[in-house]
Structures are given as C-alpha cells and as structure tokens.
Design an enzyme around this catalytic site. Sequence first.
Site, PDB file in Angstrom:
ATOM      1  N   LYS A 122       9.286  -2.844  -0.353  1.00 40.31           N
ATOM      2  CA  LYS A 122       9.309  -2.154  -1.646  1.00 40.31           C
ATOM      3  C   LYS A 122       9.439  -0.642  -1.434  1.00 40.31           C
ATOM      4  CE  LYS A 122       6.849  -5.903  -3.854  1.00 40.31           C
ATOM      5  NZ  LYS A 122       5.570  -6.536  -4.134  1.00 40.31           N
ATOM      6  N   GLN A 138      -0.701  -5.018  -4.725  1.00 39.91           N
ATOM      7  CA  GLN A 138      -0.150  -6.208  -4.061  1.00 39.91           C
ATOM      8  C   GLN A 138      -1.174  -7.344  -4.106  1.00 39.91           C
ATOM      9  OE1 GLN A 138       3.076  -6.382  -2.799  1.00 39.91           O
ATOM     10  NE2 GLN A 138       2.637  -8.547  -2.541  1.00 39.91           N
ATOM     11  N   ASP A 185       4.503  -4.155 -12.634  1.00 44.06           N
ATOM     12  CA  ASP A 185       4.518  -5.540 -12.165  1.00 44.06           C
ATOM     13  C   ASP A 185       4.372  -6.506 -13.345  1.00 44.06           C
ATOM     14  OD1 ASP A 185       5.013  -6.653  -9.757  1.00 44.06           O
ATOM     15  OD2 ASP A 185       2.947  -6.645  -9.024  1.00 44.06           O
TER      16      ASP A 185
END
Length: 294
Positions: free
Chosen positions: A54, A98, A121
């Site tokens: 990422k 994450q 996200d």
Amino acid sequence: MSAQLIDGKQIAAAIREEIKAEVEEMNAGTGKVPGLATVLVGTRKDSQTYVRMKKKACKKAGIASFGHDLPEDISQEELLKIVRELNANNDVHGILVQLPLPDHIDEETILGAINLEKDVDGFHPINIGRLSMKRREPLFVPCTPKGCIELLDRTGVEIEGKRAVVLGRSNIVGLPVAMLLLHRNATVSICHSRTNDLPGVVREADILVAAVGRAEMVRGDWVKPGVVVIDVGMNAIDDPTSERGYRLTGDVAFDEVKEVASAITPVPGGVGPMTIAMLLRNTTDSAKHYLKIV
Ligand code: NDP
C-alpha cells in the site's frame, strides 16, 4: 466458448494513472497532496506485506504515506491515542488500520474511533450501516467490494435487473459486495456454508462473485452459459513445480468455468490489484473533499 478475460492488473494500472494525474493537478493547484496513514500492529508477515504494498502504491501515485508500525502488545488506549492524533492531522486524509488486530484489542472500538471523513477502508460502523440502508450513501465503500463493481463497470457489464449470486457473507467482502450489487438494482442471493444446493443457486447467476476462500470450489457445471465471474478468492495450494512450492488460485476452477462464462477474472491478476487501486481512489477522493475540490 472461451470467456473474455477481465484483466484486473491492466484496469488497476489505468486507474492508478488517472489518480496520479489528479494528484499532480491537486498539487499544482493547492500545493497539497493526499495523505494516507497506515497503522500496523504486530509482526504478521501477510499484514506487513499488505502495508508495504500500500505504501509503495501511494508513493508511485504521489500520495504521502504516514506509517505507524506498532508493537503487538500495544494497549488499546495507546492505539486509540494514535488514531485520534491521525484524526487531528490535517495532512492525513485517510486512515487505514490493518486488520486483523491482536485479540486484546477491540476491533470495532478502534474502527469506530476513526474520523468518518478519513475512513478510506470503509469499515467504520456508520459507513457500513449506510451501505446497508436504502437511499443512504456511505462516505467510503470498502476497497475489495468496490473493486469488484469497478471491474464490472469498466468491462461494460450491465448490473441492473441481473441475477447476482455472491458466495460468502464476510463483513470484508461478501456482505458489502452484495449490498453494492443491490444498490445497483441486481437481484441478489447471498450463499454461505449452510446454503442448500449451492450449485443449484450458483447456476441461476448472471453475475457470480465468489469470496469463500475454498480453492477451485466452483466447477464448470455449476455455472450458466454466459455468466460473468468475479473471483475474489486467494488460496495458496501446494505446487512442487513452482519455485515457491505453492501457487495462488481462486475459488473458481478457472479452466473449466472459462469455457462456459462470457467473462471471468483470473487469480492472480483479477480482483487483487483492484483493492489497492480503490484505496488510492478513496484517499484521493477524501483529500479532494477536504480541500473542497469538486
Ligand atoms: P471469510 O473466511 O471471512 O468468509 C468466507 C465466507 O465463505 C463465509 O461467509 C463462509 O460461510 C463461506 N463459506 C466457506 N466455506 C464455504 C462452503 N464450502 N460453501 C459455501 N460457503 C462457504 O473470508 P473473506 O471474505 O475474508 O475472504 C474470502 C476469500 O477472498 C479468501 O480467499 C480471501 O483470501 C480472499 N480475499 C481477497 C482479497 C483481494 O484483495 N483479492 C481481499 C479479501 C479477501 P459462513 O459465513 O457460513 O461461515
């Protein structure tokens, strides 16, 4: 019949180029670039790899990254403090925690602490709630499901009125992708481990999204001629002929299904590259919103 290949790698590369151009334009006009903060807790190898990919993708697109690599035993309070600091940082337009988090940390509390306007996200409970309601727009949509829809759109697949079958009902893929298909006026069936006559349901699909995590489960005789197949599955199976000793395969038996389908994503090179492209998309959209660029 041999299906059209839906090349996620190529489509994602085109999207990344579009984003790069938008970032250059933003920088020229405002002196600012989008910023993405990645928060990694612990030393899971797969999570480290995803975060590294990422950050690399951000760099290529001209997006600034802010990395927080935190120890496995960090307390929930300390983690919350970092999230709040990132919420207050005007150079950060997207915050990505994450997953999975260690067991002693409550995932929902952490995701719920992310500023809604930086939830790139798309896993904030309010964004998920809005996604699940009629005539409500979430600020951000989770990246992998959004990538599935983008693949259909960029391949020119009509969604409205179609019979869509989603295999899997996880919070990360199955449920949100089903909601997105429903918002686009498909008629959606969601299958899971307790579904009776799975092949019978799958055979009804005009559009099939497979996200079960079972290597090559969907066989050629499970699908209707002309179906469009989006294979989200990423399964490592033993392969002594490969240097790594394994190869990646999807939830769909590609060689069989491609003879029946009209279009199909490969694994790897299908949905996978789209997930990061959608993260860059959401981060750039967030920065535009913040900088009031329409
Ligand atoms: P989960 O394990 O969270 O969910 C799997 C779902 O599949 C569950 O709903 C489960 O049903 C259902 N299921 C499992 N076995 C069967 C079966 N035999 N028959 C019918 N349904 C079944 O997985 P994820 O959603 O997180 O991921 C799914 C796949 O997608 C994985 O291979 C993962 O690696 C991949 N993935 C790929 C991404 C990408 O960027 N390409 C991103 C995220 C995931 P039940 O609810 O009843 O248990």
